[in-house]
Design a protein around this motif. Structure first.
Motif, mmCIF file in Angstrom:
data_model
loop_
_atom_site.group_PDB
_atom_site.id
_atom_site.type_symbol
_atom_site.label_atom_id
_atom_site.label_comp_id
_atom_site.label_asym_id
_atom_site.label_seq_id
_atom_site.Cartn_x
_atom_site.Cartn_y
_atom_site.Cartn_z
ATOM 1 N N ARG A 65 0.825 -1.211 0.000
ATOM 2 C CA ARG A 65 0.000 0.000 0.000
ATOM 3 C C ARG A 65 0.864 1.268 0.000
ATOM 4 N NH1 ARG A 65 -5.170 -1.183 0.134
ATOM 5 N NH2 ARG A 65 -5.907 -3.025 1.226
ATOM 6 N N CYS A 66 1.986 1.238 0.690
ATOM 7 C CA CYS A 66 2.901 2.391 0.668
ATOM 8 C C CYS A 66 3.446 2.617 -0.745
ATOM 9 C CB CYS A 66 4.056 2.182 1.649
ATOM 10 S SG CYS A 66 3.578 2.343 3.371
ATOM 11 N N ALA A 67 3.839 1.548 -1.399
ATOM 12 C CA ALA A 67 4.356 1.660 -2.769
ATOM 13 C C ALA A 67 3.259 2.141 -3.709
ATOM 14 C CB ALA A 67 4.914 0.313 -3.231
ATOM 15 N N ARG A 68 2.043 1.626 -3.503
ATOM 16 C CA ARG A 68 0.928 2.019 -4.360
ATOM 17 C C ARG A 68 0.560 3.484 -4.149
ATOM 18 N NH1 ARG A 68 -4.428 -1.697 -4.657
ATOM 19 N NH2 ARG A 68 -4.981 -0.352 -2.923
ATOM 20 N N ALA A 69 0.615 3.961 -2.908
ATOM 21 C CA ALA A 69 0.334 5.374 -2.629
ATOM 22 C C ALA A 69 1.318 6.271 -3.380
ATOM 23 C CB ALA A 69 0.400 5.637 -1.125
ATOM 24 N N GLU A 70 2.570 5.849 -3.411
ATOM 25 C CA GLU A 70 3.595 6.624 -4.118
ATOM 26 C C GLU A 70 3.303 6.703 -5.613
ATOM 27 O OE1 GLU A 70 8.246 6.041 -5.166
ATOM 28 O OE2 GLU A 70 7.662 5.568 -3.104
ATOM 29 N N VAL A 71 2.882 5.592 -6.213
ATOM 30 C CA VAL A 71 2.550 5.587 -7.643
ATOM 31 C C VAL A 71 1.317 6.459 -7.892
ATOM 32 C CG1 VAL A 71 1.835 4.156 -9.607
ATOM 33 C CG2 VAL A 71 3.622 3.339 -8.064
ATOM 34 N N HIS A 72 0.319 6.357 -7.013
ATOM 35 C CA HIS A 72 -0.874 7.206 -7.169
ATOM 36 C C HIS A 72 -0.511 8.687 -7.084
ATOM 37 C CE1 HIS A 72 -4.147 4.414 -7.619
ATOM 38 N NE2 HIS A 72 -3.832 3.751 -6.510
ATOM 39 N N LEU A 73 0.393 9.037 -6.176
ATOM 40 C CA LEU A 73 0.841 10.432 -6.093
ATOM 41 C C LEU A 73 1.479 10.871 -7.401
ATOM 42 C CD1 LEU A 73 2.395 10.820 -2.522
ATOM 43 C CD2 LEU A 73 0.453 12.066 -3.481
ATOM 44 N N GLN A 74 2.319 10.007 -7.934
ATOM 45 C CA GLN A 74 3.001 10.322 -9.190
ATOM 46 C C GLN A 74 1.995 10.481 -10.334
ATOM 47 O OE1 GLN A 74 6.204 7.561 -9.804
ATOM 48 N NE2 GLN A 74 7.097 8.744 -11.463
ATOM 49 N N ARG A 75 0.920 9.695 -10.307
ATOM 50 C CA ARG A 75 -0.121 9.769 -11.343
ATOM 51 C C ARG A 75 -1.030 10.968 -11.151
ATOM 52 N NH1 ARG A 75 -3.705 4.693 -12.454
ATOM 53 N NH2 ARG A 75 -3.872 5.582 -14.519
ATOM 54 N N THR A 77 -3.451 10.893 -8.857
ATOM 55 C CA THR A 77 -4.721 10.383 -8.326
ATOM 56 C C THR A 77 -4.643 10.466 -6.804
ATOM 57 O OG1 THR A 77 -3.819 8.149 -8.632
ATOM 58 C CG2 THR A 77 -5.373 8.925 -10.286
ATOM 59 N N LEU A 78 -4.875 11.677 -6.315
ATOM 60 C CA LEU A 78 -4.629 11.991 -4.911
ATOM 61 C C LEU A 78 -5.584 11.278 -3.959
ATOM 62 C CD1 LEU A 78 -3.805 15.792 -5.186
ATOM 63 C CD2 LEU A 78 -2.269 13.819 -5.286
ATOM 64 N N PHE A 79 -6.847 11.097 -4.353
ATOM 65 C CA PHE A 79 -7.776 10.399 -3.476
ATOM 66 C C PHE A 79 -7.285 8.967 -3.229
ATOM 67 C CE2 PHE A 79 -11.361 7.621 -2.640
ATOM 68 C CZ PHE A 79 -11.935 8.247 -1.541
ATOM 69 N N SER A 80 -6.889 8.294 -4.298
ATOM 70 C CA SER A 80 -6.394 6.918 -4.164
ATOM 71 C C SER A 80 -5.102 6.873 -3.354
ATOM 72 C CB SER A 80 -6.169 6.289 -5.540
ATOM 73 O OG SER A 80 -7.403 6.178 -6.221
ATOM 74 N N ALA A 81 -4.238 7.853 -3.557
ATOM 75 C CA ALA A 81 -2.992 7.924 -2.784
ATOM 76 C C ALA A 81 -3.306 8.073 -1.300
ATOM 77 C CB ALA A 81 -2.128 9.081 -3.263
ATOM 78 N N GLY A 82 -4.240 8.975 -0.987
ATOM 79 C CA GLY A 82 -4.621 9.187 0.401
ATOM 80 C C GLY A 82 -5.251 7.957 1.020
ATOM 81 N N ASP A 83 -6.086 7.265 0.243
ATOM 82 C CA ASP A 83 -6.735 6.047 0.734
ATOM 83 C C ASP A 83 -5.699 4.982 1.077
ATOM 84 O OD1 ASP A 83 -9.145 4.464 1.270
ATOM 85 O OD2 ASP A 83 -8.549 3.316 -0.506
ATOM 86 N N ASP A 84 -4.748 4.757 0.158
ATOM 87 C CA ASP A 84 -3.698 3.770 0.421
ATOM 88 C C ASP A 84 -2.833 4.170 1.608
ATOM 89 O OD1 ASP A 84 -4.103 1.588 -1.262
ATOM 90 O OD2 ASP A 84 -3.116 2.548 -2.952
ATOM 91 N N ALA A 85 -2.519 5.463 1.707
ATOM 92 C CA ALA A 85 -1.698 5.934 2.825
ATOM 93 C C ALA A 85 -2.422 5.726 4.156
ATOM 94 C CB ALA A 85 -1.344 7.408 2.634
ATOM 95 N N LYS A 86 -3.718 6.043 4.198
ATOM 96 C CA LYS A 86 -4.501 5.839 5.431
ATOM 97 C C LYS A 86 -4.544 4.370 5.822
ATOM 98 C CE LYS A 86 -7.762 9.205 4.251
ATOM 99 N NZ LYS A 86 -9.126 9.553 3.990
ATOM 100 N N ARG A 87 -4.764 3.507 4.831
ATOM 101 C CA ARG A 87 -4.823 2.065 5.114
ATOM 102 C C ARG A 87 -3.464 1.540 5.576
ATOM 103 N NH1 ARG A 87 -8.930 -1.081 1.321
ATOM 104 N NH2 ARG A 87 -10.578 0.459 1.202
ATOM 105 N N ALA A 88 -2.408 2.032 4.974
ATOM 106 C CA ALA A 88 -1.063 1.608 5.384
ATOM 107 C C ALA A 88 -0.781 2.036 6.822
ATOM 108 C CB ALA A 88 -0.012 2.179 4.435
#
Length: 100
Positions: A65-75, A77-88
């Motif tokens: 989830r941390c790695a995925r949040a980083e990719v979402h940030l790069q893309r 897609t901030l909502f998805s990044a935030g969701d993954d970061a919260k879950r992590a």
């Protein structure tokens, strides 16, 4: 001592876990390579695959989830990044409680 049956069970479980770790490492490495090449959709696909490898394992899910949040940030897609970061973060809190 440990019975032969228990020993065989432990060996089977260790081999299974090692196989999961190898697949997880492979998916994370593939995602990092794709991310570095700018293929963010491919990186997310690899990370989504990695997330499904061992769903009950909180430590593995947190790493992915941390790695995925980083990719979402790069893309962007901030909502998805935030969701993954919260879950992590929630998973990391659960891990800390287990260690306490």
């Amino acid at each position: 001592g440990i019975s032969m049956r228990d020993r065989e069970r432990v060996v089977r479980e260790c081999k299974f876990e090692l196989g999961v770790l190898e697949k997880l490492a492979g998916s994370l490495a593939q995602a990092a390579t794709l991310q570095a090449a700018g293929n963010l959709k491919g990186a997310l696909n690899s990370l989504n695959h990695a997330l499904g490898l061992d769903p009950p394992n909180i430590a593995h899910a947190t790493t992915v989830r941390c790695a995925r949040a980083e990719v979402h940030l790069q893309r962007g897609t901030l909502f998805s990044a935030g969701d993954d970061a919260k879950r992590a973060l929630a998973s990391a809190d659960r891990l800390q409680q287990c260690d306490a």
